[in-house]
Design a protein around this motif. Structure first.
Motif, PDB file in Angstrom:
ATOM      1  N   UNK A  40      -2.829   6.417   6.688  1.00 25.81           N
ATOM      2  CA  UNK A  40      -2.023   5.243   7.041  1.00 25.81           C
ATOM      3  C   UNK A  40      -0.570   5.623   6.800  1.00 25.81           C
ATOM      4  N   UNK A  41       0.255   5.523   7.840  1.00 28.50           N
ATOM      5  CA  UNK A  41       1.616   6.030   7.770  1.00 28.50           C
ATOM      6  C   UNK A  41       2.643   5.017   7.259  1.00 28.50           C
ATOM      7  N   UNK A  42       2.247   3.742   7.117  1.00 29.43           N
ATOM      8  CA  UNK A  42       3.232   2.704   6.753  1.00 29.43           C
ATOM      9  C   UNK A  42       2.797   1.967   5.493  1.00 29.43           C
ATOM     10  N   UNK A  43       3.773   1.280   4.899  1.00 31.32           N
ATOM     11  CA  UNK A  43       3.522   0.435   3.739  1.00 31.32           C
ATOM     12  C   UNK A  43       4.094  -0.950   4.003  1.00 31.32           C
ATOM     13  N   UNK A  44       3.660  -1.924   3.219  1.00 34.35           N
ATOM     14  CA  UNK A  44       4.170  -3.289   3.374  1.00 34.35           C
ATOM     15  C   UNK A  44       5.680  -3.308   3.163  1.00 34.35           C
ATOM     16  N   UNK A  45       6.373  -4.016   4.065  1.00 30.96           N
ATOM     17  CA  UNK A  45       7.828  -4.112   3.980  1.00 30.96           C
ATOM     18  C   UNK A  45       8.562  -3.110   4.845  1.00 30.96           C
TER      19      UNK A  45
END
Length: 365
Positions: free
Chosen positions: A73-78
Motif C-alpha cells: 500500500x503506497x499511501x497513508x491517511x492524510x
C-alpha cells in the motif's frame, strides 16, 4: 297630576328598554372583522425532495481477490494524491508464472521458426537448380505450410503476452481523483472475498455536493442551473443556496427493477452549493428546487376557504359580507396567489368567523 307623571315615567322606561334591546340586537348581528387587500409579492413554485450531503469527488478502493494478494500500500491517511498516483500493488504468483511460460513459448517458437526459414531457403535453392523435381516441390510446399503455422503460433503467443502484460498492469491500482486519503484499512486486505469495507477512501474535503432523486413527473419541470434552497433538520435555523448541476438521463437501478410494478421511477439529481456549509458528509438534507418565480397578487392563507373544488373569500361591501369565488395559483406556507375574482380595492376578510354568511353585517376593526 301625580298619576300623569307616573304614566310618563313608565312610558320612558319602556322606551329605554326597547331601545336597549334594539341596540343589543343590532350589536349582536354585527361582526367585527379584520381585512386585507391584494398584495404583490414574489411567489416561488418549488419541488422538494430529500438528499444526502456527500463529497464532490470520492473514490472507494475495495480488495479484489481475483487479482491476487495485496503486496503493498503506497499511501497513508492524510496524504494528498493526484489522479494517476499509485495506491495499491497486488502480487499474483500464478500470473507471474504464466508470464514466464509465455516468454519461454515465444523464445521456443522463434527458434523453431528460424530453423524452418533456413530449411525453406535451402529447398528454394535446390528448386532453382531442379525445377521439375516433384519430390522437392512437395517438400517445399510442406515446409512452407509449416512456416505459416509456426508464424500463427508466434502471433498467438505475442497476443497472450499483451494480455498478461495488461493484467499485470492492473495489479497496480491508481487514484481516479485528486484529493486526500481519508482512510487506509490494511486489515481489510486479509478478509478476502468477505470484505465489504473499502481498504482506501479518497475524497475532496473542501468540496461537497448534495445528491437525491426526483420523480419522472418532476423531471419535466426541473433543469440544470435552477436555484436550490437546502435545509437540514439538524440545523433548523439555517439554509444554504445552490444550483442543480446534474439530472440523470436514466432512472436508478432499483427503479428499473420495479418498472413493472406501480412504483414510481426515481431519477438521480445532484446539487452544488454556492456557499460553504458547516456540516459533515452524510448529513440528511432537504432539497427545495425553485422551478418558477413570479411577482403575483397574494392573500394570506387564512383568507381563502375551499369548498369541494372551489375557492372563496369574503369581502366587505357596504357594511356586509359578500362571498366571492376566486381562482388561486401558487401556494406557500403563509400566502396564496390570487389569479382572478377580486380587485385590488376589495377589502377581503382575514380568518372569517365560522358562522359568517352571505349578507351578514360586519364592521372593520
Amino acid at each position: 297630576m301625580k298619576k300623569k307623571w307616573i304614566v310618563i315615567g313608565v312610558i320612558t322606561i319602556i322606551v329605554l328598554l326597547i331601545g336597549i334591546n334594539v341596540w343589543k340586537s343590532f350589536a349582536s348581528s354585527t361582526v367585527k372583522v379584520e381585512t386585507a387587500t391584494l398584495s404583490q409579492e414574489v411567489m416561488k413554485e418549488t419541488v422538494m425532495t430529500p438528499g444526502t450531503l456527500k463529497l464532490e469527488k470520492e473514490q472507494y478502493v475495495y480488495v479484489q481477490p481475483e487479482k491476487g494478494e495485496v503486496a503493498e500500500i503506497f499511501v497513508e491517511e492524510g496524504d494528498k494524491v493526484e489522479k494517476g498516483d499509485q495506491l495499491i500493488r497486488y502480487e499474483n504468483k500464478q500470473l507471474e508464472l504464466e508470464q514466464q511460460q509465455n516468454d519461454l513459448q515465444i523464445r521456443s517458437t522463434a527458434i523453431n521458426l528460424e530453423n524452418i526459414r533456413k530449411k525453406h531457403n535451402e529447398i528454394d535453392k535446390e528448386l532453382e537448380k531442379d525445377k521439375d523435381n516433384e519430390m522437392l516441390q512437395e517438400e517445399h510446399d510442406q515446409i512452407k505450410l509449416e512456416q505459416q503455422m509456426t508464424n500463427i503460433e508466434l502471433e498467438q503467443a505475442n497476443l497472450q503476452k499483451e494480455s498478461i502484460a495488461s493484467q499485470l498492469k492492473e495489479l497496480i491500482v491508481k487514484a481516479d481523483v485528486d484529493g486526500t486519503v481519508l482512510k487506509v484499512n490494511e486489515e481489510v486486505s486479509s478478509q478476502g472475498q468477505m470484505a465489504e469495507e473499502s481498504i482506501i477512501r479518497i475524497g475532496t474535503l473542501n468540496k461537497v455536493i448534495v445528491e437525491g432523486t426526483i420523480s419522472e413527473y418532476d423531471t419535466l419541470n426541473i433543469s440544470v442551473g435552477q436555484a436550490v434552497i437546502l435545509t437540514s433538520d439538524a440545523v433548523p435555523d439555517e439554509e444554504w443556496k445552490g444550483k442543480v448541476s446534474f439530472i440523470g438521463d436514466l432512472p436508478e437501478e432499483t427503479a428499473l427493477e420495479l418498472e413493472q410494478t406501480d412504483a414510481s421511477v426515481a431519477y438521480p439529481i445532484r446539487v452544488t452549493l454556492d456557499e460553504d456549509i458547516n456540516l459533515k458528509p452524510g448529513f440528511k438534507m432537504l432539497i427545495e428546487i425553485v422551478t418558477n418565480e413570479d411577482k403575483v397578487n397574494t392573500l394570506p392563507l387564512n383568507a381563502v376557504e375551499q369548498i369541494d373544488d372551489a375557492n372563496f373569500v369574503y369581502i366587505v361591501e357596504e357594511g356586509k359580507a359578500k362571498r366571492v369565488e376566486v381562482k388561486i395559483g401558487s401556494v406557500d406556507s403563509e400566502k396564496m396567489e390570487i389569479k382572478d375574482g377580486i380587485t385590488n380595492e376589495d377589502q377581503v376578510i382575514i380568518d372569517p368567523p365560522a358562522d359568517i354568511s352571505e349578507g351578514m353585517e360586519v364592521t372593520v376593526k
